[in-house]
Design an enzyme around this catalytic site. Structure first.
Site, PDB file in Angstrom:
ATOM      1  CG  ASP A  53      36.118  44.449  35.654  1.00 32.69           C
ATOM      2  OD1 ASP A  53      35.808  43.616  36.520  1.00 32.69           O
ATOM      3  OD2 ASP A  53      35.997  44.248  34.427  1.00 32.69           O
ATOM      4  CB  CYS A 159      41.041  36.770  41.382  1.00 32.23           C
ATOM      5  SG  CYS A 159      40.894  36.954  43.165  1.00 32.23           S
ATOM      6  CE1 TYR A 163      34.724  37.009  37.048  1.00 30.67           C
ATOM      7  CE2 TYR A 163      36.552  37.047  38.608  1.00 30.67           C
ATOM      8  CZ  TYR A 163      35.236  37.352  38.288  1.00 30.67           C
ATOM      9  OH  TYR A 163      34.436  37.980  39.211  1.00 30.67           O
ATOM     10  CD  GLU A 231      36.768  37.383  42.258  1.00 30.48           C
ATOM     11  OE1 GLU A 231      35.854  37.909  41.607  1.00 30.48           O
ATOM     12  OE2 GLU A 231      37.690  38.029  42.785  1.00 30.48           O
TER      13      GLU A 231
END
Length: 561
Positions: A53, A159, A163, A231
């Site tokens: 991250d 992205c 998630y 990703e």
């Protein structure tokens, strides 16, 4: 051109996300996500993943800084500033957040190769290096700068949305009292704050794209797709330490050359987009050029009689006033009797086709050419081609089909002289390459499919019993679907659903089923493959099956609808 037209107008980000419906689902089948969803993922693997991250957030912050300078509108600048501030705040609070999720932050973070590929892509995009286009920010006009801002956001947007999608899919499987150590992390990704950020990026991308040309919108779409692929590659690159149910072909892989997996599948409407009997009918009509009207009338009559008898049979098995809700528990004996009744309809229909001579005169070369042009389901051919490419793959594939002609099946998949599977179907009879109208019937009933399935599995002389997967979508596949360790239904029809409910068969999305299987594997070290199970697994496309069996799919080639 069609793609550009689809992106014209508002909600461009949502349209691009929708087009990647199948591609984004592939993330769910990665070993990392399946283990995480099951709650069995090694915490070290999780910490290794979230340690990245740092590099993603740094890349986002830098990209937003450049995008702010590109934006010509003060309102847009302010929106980008807010996005950047949120990223910087997240960077400052990263260690505290990890502790809030229940873990200790890693002592050091090393940028992984998959992370570097995405961050370098984002850096280049934000700097104006977009494919063949090389922009110098100092000399472009304000409008061209706005275009660069849109390009930058298109490389970030998928992205965030991916998630949110993954976390929501996993949380939907968890009961409120489910003990999953990653639940707090998942909740953070599905929170209103995270959703608001993802939506804010999409709204801004939509606004910045309004004045773009069709060619520029195509660049936006390419960047969006590229970001999604990178990703997905990142997710699939995450290592896990435990045995996993995915990819299924590697679950029981050993040093020996023994086959550890046998895959069975139906052909018509499982692999193909149309029923092969319709294709052979059209070929017969074209072949009988001087008798086209008569042949067409005969085919119409044969088909109409079959449909009428089939529906009458279903009405006897399941009276119209009968409930369609699922029955409790599998009624296997009742199902077998019902399928035998349906098989009688299939046999009579095939017999009438043979007696009518409508398949007489077909040239085997024409049949093979028709097979080569047969349209297959998205991703299906890639699945079979991968079997040929994976020379070390310890698996077999068998096609079990009611199709009247094995030549048609083989030509639909053949690549050169290699046919990546074994075909078990009916056969047309030829004299000097011309069909006589007769047929060698080998596969006309569910029981015959099941017998073939069992004969094949029993003929494999392994020290350990190979795992089995059956892929189908027709009523005639039900017994094999139930017999296989994993029975996968693609394209769940109303008839199949009604019959299955009537006899106590349940359908579960494959991803959900794999999460349960992963828990089972973690708890006992093995899979409980009971033949009495009444659960079948559903997928929407062959890319899901590919990801389940083989692993990562190149998302740039995955179907997009």
């Amino acid at each position: 051109m069609g793609s550009m037209m689809e992106l014209q107008g508002s909600e461009i980000a949502k349209k691009m996300w929708k087009k990647l419906k199948n591609g984004r689902a592939l993330a769910l089948y990665s070993p990392f996500i399946v283990c995480l969803a099951s709650g069995t993922l090694d915490p070290n693997s999780f910490l290794s993943c979230i340690s990245q991250d740092l590099f993603f957030l740094q890349a986002f912050a830098h990209a937003y800084e450049l995008a702010e300078d590109y934006a010509d509108d003060e309102e847009d600048k302010e929106a980008i500033v807010k996005l950047r501030k949120r990223v910087l705040k997240r960077l400052r609070n990263q260690d505290a957040l990890i502790r809030e999720w229940g873990f200790e932050p890693p002592e050091e973070s090393i940028c992984e190769n998959a992370t570097l590929k995405y961050t370098e892509f984002l850096k280049e995009t934000a700097s104006g290096k977009v494919g063949a286009e090389k922009f110098s920010v100092k000399i472009v006009t304000p409008f061209e700068k706005t275009k660069l801002a849109a390009y930058t956001l298109s490389a970030i947007s998928p992205c965030m949305r991916l998630y949110t999608f993954i976390s929501n899919e996993i949380l939907a499987l968890l009961h409120p009292d489910t003990d999953n150590i990653y639940k707090k992390w998942l909740n953070s990704l599905s929170s209103q704050k995270f959703e608001a950020s993802a939506s804010r990026i999409e709204d801004l991308l939509d606004k910045l794209s309004i004045c773009l040309t069709g060619e520029e919108l195509a660049v936006v779409e390419r960047l969006y797709h590229r970001a999604m692929k990178l990703e997905l590659d990142f997710i699939w690159s995450q290592s896990v330490t435990q045995r996993t149910v995915v990819p299924f072909s590697r679950l029981n892989k050993c040093a020996s050359e023994e086959n550890n997996l046998v895959v069975f599948c139906d052909f018509d409407l499982t692999c193909t987009t149309i029923d092969s009997s319709a294709l052979l009918a059209e070929l017969a009509i074209v072949t009988a050029a001087n008798e086209t009207a008569d042949i067409r009338t005969t085919w119409s009559s044969l088909f109409g009689q079959y449909v009428e008898e089939y529906q009458q049979c279903l009405d006897i098995i399941m009276p119209s006033n009968d409930i369609t809700e699922q029955v409790e528990g599998l009624n296997y004996d009742g199902l077998c009797k019902a399928l035998e009744q349906i098989s009688d309809i299939e046999r009579r229909a095939t017999s009438r086709v043979v007696q009518s001579n409508v398949l007489k005169g077909l040239n085997v070369a024409d049949i093979r050419r028709a097979g080569e042009r047969l349209v297959l389901q998205d991703g299906c051919k890639r699945f079979f081609e991968n079997v040929v490419e994976c020379k070390d793959s310890a698996m077999e594939i068998h096609v079990l089909s009611y199709c009247w002609c094995s030549d048609l099946i083989m030509s639909a998949f053949s690549s050169g002289d290699e046919t990546p599977f074994n075909v078990h179907s009916n056969e047309l009879v030829y004299e000097e390459s011309i069909s006589t109208g007769n047929m060698i019937t080998k596969m006309e009933s569910s029981m015959e499919k099941l017998q073939s399935f069992n004969n094949i599995t029993k003929s494999i002389n392994n020290e350990t019993k190979p795992l089995t997967v059956y892929i189908g979508g027709s009523v005639g596949d039900l017994l094999c679907l139930l017999e296989a360790d994993i029975g996968i239904v693609i394209g769940l029809s109303a008839t199949l659903l009604r019959l299955a409910n009537h006899f106590g068969i349940s359908f579960v999305p494959l991803f959900s089923g794999l999460v349960n299987k992963q828990r089972e594997l973690a708890d006992s070290g093995t899979l409980d493959c009971k033949k009495t199970s009444n659960i079948l697994y559903t997928v929407s496309n062959w890319d899901e099956i590919y990801a389940f069996v083989f692993g990562a799919v190149d998302s740039s080639h995955s179907s997009t609808s």
